[in-house]
Design an enzyme around this catalytic site. Sequence first.
Site, PDB file in Angstrom:
ATOM      1  CE  LYS A  80      37.785  34.206  63.621  1.00 45.19           C
ATOM      2  NZ  LYS A  80      39.303  34.302  65.334  1.00 45.19           N
ATOM      3  CE  LYS A 120      33.306  42.566  70.247  1.00 50.45           C
ATOM      4  NZ  LYS A 120      33.715  41.673  70.102  1.00 50.45           N
ATOM      5  CE  LYS A 124      42.436  42.337  65.286  1.00 46.28           C
ATOM      6  NZ  LYS A 124      43.448  41.332  64.368  1.00 46.28           N
TER       7      LYS A 124
END
Length: 337
Positions: free
Chosen positions: A120, A202, A205
């Site tokens: 991140k 995976k 969204k």
Amino acid sequence: MEEQKSQVKKKVIFSAIQPSGTITLGNYIGALKNWTNLQDEFNCIYALADLHAITVRQNPKDFKKNILEAYALLLACGVDVEKSIFFIQSHVHTHAELAWVLNCYTQFGELSRMTQFKDKSQKHADNVNVGLFAYPSLMAADILLYQADMVPVGADQKQHLELSRNIAERFNGIYGNTFKVPDPYIPKTGAKIMSLQDPTRKMSKSDENVNSFVAVLDKPDVIMKKFKRAVTDSDARVFYGDGKEGINNLMGIYSSVTGLTNQQIEKEFEGKGYGDFKVAVAEAVIEELRPIQERFDKYIADKAYLKECYDKGAELALRFSQRTLDKAMKKVGFVIK
Ligand code: TRP
């Protein structure tokens, strides 16, 4: 005998999900369907992790809308406030408070090794804030406050759960038994759902390609279109196998919503092509999501009912968690008022 059995304390399960704008079919099959299934057997405590969500920048208006929508959607998916405690994390002040205490029992080096932090901070290089760094100790607080026996988590959260265990053990080691050391809960079923466009990744969204994921609130025609476009292979035979990630993924989805085994699915589509199979998967998903979407529409239009549910959840969660927070603070030596 029956009575005796009911007096055996049910084990406590804790889990949380971030109120992101879109909840995908992957979240639903991989986590939420499980959440609802666990509610009879266990004492389930579920939270919407809105405090975790601000570790990346949120637009205030969207954020508020996303929180309410996620709450309504989870109710619609079957989280039952009569059986479980379901609350919004920021409504229960013990979380931020225990997180601070735990920060002081968590090492800089440990947090630096978290792969999610590393990922991140690369993705949001302009906002590598301290909250993002301390995210796992807030997560530890979430779990440890409820003396949770088990935590259902996906692969991406396993390292954080491991750290929660280490923090609990460290604290217990210094002060004596304070926190239950939580175990991961590995669900019996629930396939990992992959992207429809790149089935080696995976379903997410945040994928730029909207065709790669199905949202739980996607309309039936959109769902059909996305499955029809799903990436497969040139083999044209429906069976589970190496190098057939696209088909394996569609089989996993079909199996999760119909309850059929891979063998049964192979049999059902013997002699049929991928076109038929994709339509069948889409139809099964549409039927699975239809009642959820209907309930969602009802709940999101009824703000008073939503408030009633999350107020009740917060009250129960506070009562439970306050006991643990007091215990921990007392052990550290704080003067308890
Ligand atoms: N970090 C988790 C996620 O993004 C959400 C979460 C917050 C959580 N607190 C938790 C999960 C406690 C399990 C237990 O998926």
